[in-house]
Structures are given as C-alpha cells and as structure tokens.
Design an enzyme around this catalytic site. Structure first.
Site, PDB file in Angstrom:
ATOM      1  N   CYS A 139       0.860  -1.181   0.000  1.00  0.00           N
ATOM      2  CA  CYS A 139       0.000   0.000   0.000  1.00  0.00           C
ATOM      3  C   CYS A 139       0.898   1.233   0.000  1.00  0.00           C
ATOM      4  O   CYS A 139       1.751   1.353   0.878  1.00  0.00           O
ATOM      5  CB  CYS A 139      -0.880  -0.012   1.241  1.00  0.00           C
ATOM      6  N   GLU A 186       7.187  -0.132 -12.642  1.00  0.00           N
ATOM      7  CA  GLU A 186       5.803  -0.175 -13.133  1.00  0.00           C
ATOM      8  C   GLU A 186       4.806   0.188 -12.032  1.00  0.00           C
ATOM      9  O   GLU A 186       3.910  -0.594 -11.689  1.00  0.00           O
ATOM     10  CB  GLU A 186       5.480  -1.554 -13.704  1.00  0.00           C
ATOM     11  N   CYS A 202      -7.402   0.445   2.099  1.00  0.00           N
ATOM     12  CA  CYS A 202      -7.281   0.139   3.524  1.00  0.00           C
ATOM     13  C   CYS A 202      -7.568   1.386   4.365  1.00  0.00           C
ATOM     14  O   CYS A 202      -7.742   2.486   3.851  1.00  0.00           O
ATOM     15  CB  CYS A 202      -5.882  -0.409   3.830  1.00  0.00           C
ATOM     16  N   GLU A 209      11.356  -1.656 -21.229  1.00  0.00           N
ATOM     17  CA  GLU A 209      11.073  -3.083 -21.351  1.00  0.00           C
ATOM     18  C   GLU A 209      10.247  -3.346 -22.598  1.00  0.00           C
ATOM     19  O   GLU A 209       9.336  -2.588 -22.926  1.00  0.00           O
ATOM     20  CB  GLU A 209      10.252  -3.600 -20.154  1.00  0.00           C
ATOM     21  N   TRP A 253       2.161 -13.793 -19.758  1.00  0.00           N
ATOM     22  CA  TRP A 253       1.042 -13.412 -18.883  1.00  0.00           C
ATOM     23  C   TRP A 253      -0.295 -13.287 -19.588  1.00  0.00           C
ATOM     24  O   TRP A 253      -1.274 -12.913 -18.961  1.00  0.00           O
ATOM     25  CB  TRP A 253       1.383 -12.126 -18.123  1.00  0.00           C
ATOM     26  N   PHE A 289       8.668 -18.344 -18.411  1.00  0.00           N
ATOM     27  CA  PHE A 289       8.274 -18.478 -19.813  1.00  0.00           C
ATOM     28  C   PHE A 289       8.172 -17.132 -20.527  1.00  0.00           C
ATOM     29  O   PHE A 289       7.654 -17.045 -21.631  1.00  0.00           O
ATOM     30  CB  PHE A 289       6.970 -19.266 -19.935  1.00  0.00           C
TER      31      PHE A 289
HETATM   32 ZN   LIG Z   1      -3.747   1.163   1.873  1.00  0.00          ZN
END
Ligand SMILES: [Zn+2]
Length: 668
Positions: A118, A153, A163, A309, A317, A359
């Site tokens: 977070c 990223e 939260c 990249e 993915w 992979f």
């Molecule tokens: Zn948080």
C-alpha cells in the site's frame, strides 16, 4: 537525456534487465561476453532484488552486486541501477502486515507474488526510502551507474489501495484540495442520494457499494491514487539526490496505462521510460506500440525517452502467448528509435529458469545462442550501432491528439449514456494518421498547442475551463480542430456544463448537441456523405448526437432511423481556423476521408500512397520506413537516399522484404 548519460552511453542504448542474483556467479562471465557480442551497452540491474540486497532490517548485503557492477563497468556497459523497492521482502511484511494492500471489496492481498504494498503505509515508505538511500550512498559515482531506476511499473497490479491508512491519507488529500467539508459536499453533489458529509472521518475511499459510487468521489480517488504513488517515487528520488546528485532518475511507465497521470509524473522524471508489450497476435500490434512511443515522447515534452522493457519474443502473462514473428522484435525496436527512443531495452537479458516469469522470453533464450531469438538480438545490436546519428534528435509533429488522464478516469466511470473505452477511440483516430505517414503528438488540453496545425479532441468528456479556452484560442489563431462526440460535457468536478453540449465549444463548432442517441454494440447507421465526389457514403457506429446547427455546415447526415436527414458531422469556420465536429464514430474509410480533409485544411501532408502496414516517420535528418508486413512490398519513395542500415543508395522505387526497414538520409 542528461549530459552525463550521453557520455556513458554513446548513440542508442541497447540491452535489458539483468538479474545476476538469479544465477550462479559462474554464469556472469558468459553474460558479459555475450553482451559484448550483441552490442549491449546498457542494462537495468536489481529491480526485484530487495530480499537479496537486504535479507534483514540492517545494512546491505551487496557484495554480489559490487562484483556484478564491477564486471559491467570493466566491460564498458552502463547500468540503470534499480532501488529494488518494487517488491517488499517477507521479513518486512511480517514486521508490518499493514503493508499488504486492500481491495475495494475489503480483501487484503497476500504475500507471495510482487508489488504487494500500500503506497500510504508509513512503514513501507520508510523502508523503501531507507533502501534507496543506502543504494545511492553505496553506488553514487560508481563508474557503471549511469541512471537510477526507482521501483518498477508503479500501479501495475495495485493501482489503488482501500485500507484504513489509505482512507486517512485520502481524507488528508481531500482536506488539502477543498479546505472545508462544505466545498467537498458541493463538488461531490452531496444533495444527490443523501451523501452530504458532516465530519471528515465519515469520508471513505470508493469501496464496493450497492450500486454506482459517487462519480466525483471516484474521480478524486483516482487523482489521489496517482498522486499517492507519485509521492512514493518522489520520496525515493529525493533520497537518491542526497548522495548521487546529477545522476538522472527514472521509473518505467506502463504503456497506455489509465491509473497514472503520466503528464504529472513525467514532469518529475529526468528521463521518461516505458514498457511496451503489444500482443503479437494483434494484427495492429505495431499501431498500438507506435501510440505508446508517441505518448511517451509527448508526456516528456518531446525529450528523448527510453524503451525500458519489451519482450524479445513471447510474454508469459496472456492466456495464449504468441511469439513475435521473425523480424518483429527488430521492427518494433526501430519504430521506437524512429519515434524518439534513445535506448532500446528488453525484459530480460537471460530468460529465467525459475519463478513466475520463466516463460517470458529473454534476449538470451533457454535454448542458448543457437536460436532465432539470439540471432535477432545480435542483428538488432548491430543496427542500433549504425543509428547513433539520430540519438538526441527530435521527432517533429504537426498534429496533436488531446489526452487528459482526469478525463479518461471520468469517461470510463459507470452510469453514462454508453460505455466508451478511450484507448479504442484513440486507436480509431490514430490509425488513419499512422497509415498516412502523419506523426502525432499527444497533448494535454492545457498544454502549449501553438506548434501544431491540427488538434484532435476525441471524447474529451471532462475539460477544465483553461483547457476549453486553450482549444478555442488555438482555433481562433488559425488552427484546425476536430472534436468528437462526448467532449466538453463536464467540468473538473464531474458537473454537467449546461445549455446544450458541448457547452464550452458551441460557438466554436457552430452547433448545439441537444441529446445523445448512443448505438448498441455492433449496430451501425447508414450515413449520407456531402463530402466531395469519390468519398463513398459510409456508416456510423457507437454513438449518435442529435445536432442542432447554429452556423455549421453538415458534412455527413444520418441516412436512416429517427435521425434520418439530420447532421452527423459538421464543419464551421472560426477565427482564422476551422472546427470540425463528429457526432458519431464513422467507419474507417469515412473517418480517413474526414481526417484527410482536416489535414488538408490545416496544411498537413496526408499521404495516400503508402501500402497499408508500412510506417513512415521522420526523426532529425532521417526518414524511417518500416514494413510491419510478413510479405515483400514495393512502392515509390520519390528521389534517392542513403540507407544508414546498409549504406546502399535506394529509391525512387523501393522493394522491402518481410518487415524490411530503411533509415534514409541525404546522400552526402
Ligand atoms: Zn492502503
């Protein structure tokens, strides 16, 4: 790019992520030897190395990194050194479980993957800044280190956290924005659905609600979440600057990524960098990657940028991971150079043998050097070596596509006349320009538009007063604008601008949109064209505006349905310029004809002689001609030029093989 980096990496940078900590040291000498063979001169080191760098809350365990950086320095290979803070180690999570982020529906995400933090948790920020500071102190002035790479990223997996600590930080952010709770209630439309707050601690992030969340709350939370991650970046950058002043600092954006306001972020980066992973299974992969390149250049204000990249071959993915076609890695890499990239890096140098990314292709594949991928890697290194003359050069553009992240966030919220996807709309407007060899910048609505001849405004749903004035002023001083449906609808608080759409530009466009009549998915409506002969009648998709002409001339009319006979696209002279309006999304041929007309009106060359799939873009004194076709193609270029890649004189007729590329410059 800074002077210091230029000294370290002459010409175009080439390389990838190098993770020596994942391999026995006995392989490192081979890595260095093969990097030299491929022409690698820049690698990113240590992005996910926190648990190896700092196995306990104490000083660095960095002997391994000292040795790896020493080998790279001896080989003359520059290093973009990561602070390593993208993936908190298990010991830190065990000590501070509040670091783990919480989703909108209250689930706390678990340890065991990556980027599980977070951004608002003080313990995470402190630990990340501590590691960045220790790294900078140890490696400031190291002969290999040419650039600092903060985190990785940002926002990739967890663009926002819900939260209780994030809720507190959100309230602080709102207090700074609004000062008084009454102003927040006003901005959020508290009178609707009984949402007036009487105490700051009642205000929450837009957690999962019974139905649509408050759109202004949703918009502010998107602004906050982008700013909160930016604060993490800024804190690490400042820690680095204490020990390593003058060395450029970057982080890598994701391409065409909604959660981060890249205009705001890029202003804080010494070098703008992006990760680009177009799907090779998409026949227009080259179109999306070109958009990524242009956007990255644009958010940086035209500065040369880094392709941080890409995949040399397949990724790991997607549900199905199609390999890049032979030559596609090279074509997309040289496309990035053509569009302003000064370094071409991949993820990653050596394909992993273990872990979740084993992979994902690497420059050095599992099969080793006797492989197609390796041969392409070596060839690209040689090509990039020949392109040193374009490093640092600018990419001129006469056309701007307006893009504003705040509008993007608001546009794709729920409870609208129709679901719209901005990337898909941008792609529709970008495609015909790409195919006509027209280079496009992306520009912020409040940015300096004076260098452009034509400004396109696709679905700019939210616009500030300053942005609306800026577009109007551009047209009044002779610029040509083309505005699409669902633009200029709300202000920065998501409040409708009343009196008929698009309220800020009704005079500019010479019309008033009275109401919307969106079309269902797949539905089309025939259009009658009043464009010049030869431009066939077409069809509209996605949207219909009910347009009340107030001085504009119709260019297209609806030919069927209850709007039959009414205008679907218009033009209107304004000041010294002309303003076009699109009330529907025309089919590709009709949109191309309209954009050709707008370009012609603006004095922008719009080529119609390029074979589809052949890209043409100018950078500095070079003209890049890139075929993205898997078959040969022949066409006329006009004149003779020198190809930097082969030293051949080519033209006026040229024949390109599959994914053939020319980088043309004057013959002398
Ligand atoms: Zn948080």
């Amino acid at each position: 790019m800074s002077r210091r980096e230029r000294q370290a990496v002459r010409g175009i940078g080439y390389g990838g992520d190098y993770n020596p900590e994942q391999w026995p040291e006995s392989t490192w000498a081979e890595d260095i030897r093969l990097m030299a063979e491929a022409g690698v001169n820049l690698v990113t080191v240590g992005v996910f190395s926190w648990s190896r760098l700092q196995p306990a809350p104490s000083d660095l365990t960095a002997g391994w990194l000292d040795r790896a950086l020493g080998l790279l320095a001896d080989a003359g290979i520059g290093v973009d050194l990561a602070t390593g803070t993208a993936s908190p180690p298990p010991w830190l999570v065990a000590a501070h479980p509040e670091i783990l982020p919480v989703t909108a529906d209250g689930r706390r995400l678990a340890l065991g993957s990556r980027q599980h933090y977070c951004p608002s948790v003080p313990a995470f920020r402190a630990a990340a800044v501590d590691l960045a500071s220790r790294m900078a102190r140890r490696y400031a002035g190291h002969p290999a280190v040419t650039m600092w790479h903060v985190s990785n990223e940002y926002g990739c997996h967890v663009p926002a956290c819900y939260c209780e600590l994030s809720a507190e930080a959100f309230r602080d952010w709102l207090r700074a924005r609004y000062g008084e709770l009454g102003r927040l209630n006003e901005a959020w439309g508290g009178a609707v659905w009984s949402q007036d707050y009487t105490s700051w601690d009642q205000v929450q992030p837009p957690r999962t609600t019974p139905t649509f969340p408050n759109p202004a709350q949703h918009l502010d939370f998107a602004r906050f979440s982008s700013d909160e991650l930016l604060a993490c970046y800024r804190a690490e950058r400042e820690a680095i600057a204490v020990h390593s002043p003058g060395t450029p600092v970057t982080t890598n954006f994701l391409s065409l990524f909604r959660p981060l306001d890249q205009f705001r972020w890029a202003a804080e980066l010494d070098v703008v960098a992006v990760d680009s992973y177009p799907d090779p299974a998409d026949a227009e992969a080259h179109l999306l990657s070109a958009m990524t390149c242009d956007l990255t250049r644009s958010v940086g204000g035209g500065r040369p940028w880094v392709l941080m990249e890409q995949a040399p071959n397949a990724v790991n993915w997607r549900p199905v991971n199609v390999p890049k076609a032979p030559g596609q890695y090279r074509a997309l890499s040289l496309q990035a150079v053509a569009r302003g990239g000064d370094a071409i890096l991949s993820f990653q140098w050596r394909a992993a043998a273990t872990g979740a990314e084993k992979f994902h292709s690497g420059m050095l594949p599992h099969a080793g050097t006797d492989s197609r991928v390796w041969r392409e890697v070596v060839r690209l290194g040689a090509d990039l070596g020949l392109l040193a003359p374009v490093a640092g050069c600018e990419v001129p553009a006469e056309v701007a596509l307006l893009l504003d992240w705040e509008s993007w966030w608001a546009l794709e919220a729920d409870s609208h006349p129709r679901r719209l996807r901005l990337i898909e709309l941008l792609r529709e407007f970008y495609r015909p320009l790409f195919e006509a060899g027209v280079t496009v910048d992306f520009a912020h609505p409040e940015g300096d538009l004076s260098g452009y001849r034509l400004v396109l405004v696709p679905a700019l749903y939210l616009v500030s007063d300053a942005g609306a004035d800026n577009v109007r002023r551009f047209a009044a001083t002779g610029g040509t604008v083309l505005i699409s449906f669902f633009s200029g609808i709300v202000d920065t608080s998501e409040r409708i601008r009343l009196g008929g759409y698009p309220a800020p530009w009704r005079d500019l466009l010479g019309l008033r949109v009275e109401e919307f009549a969106p079309l269902p998915d797949g539905a089309v409506v025939r259009l009658d064209s009043v464009l010049e002969a030869g431009e066939a009648d077409g069809s509209g998709r996605v949207w219909q505006d009910v347009i009340d002409l107030r001085g504009a001339d119709p260019l297209l009319r609806y030919a069927e349905g209850h709007l039959a006979g009414q205008p679907a696209a218009t033009s209107h002279p304004y000041g010294g310029g002309e303003a076009f309006y699109l009330g529907t999304l025309p089919d590709r041929a009709t949109l191309r004809a309209l954009l050709a007309r707008a370009c012609h009106r603006a004095g922008v060359a719009f080529r119609t002689d390029l074979p589809p799939g052949v890209e043409m873009v100018r950078r500095g004194g070079c003209l890049f001609v890139i075929s993205h076709l898997d078959r040969p193609v022949e066409f006329e270029l006009g004149g003779k030029s020198l190809d930097l890649l082969t030293s051949d004189i080519v033209g006026p007729a040229v024949a390109l093989g599959p994914r053939g590329i020319l980088v043309l410059t004057a013959r002398d």
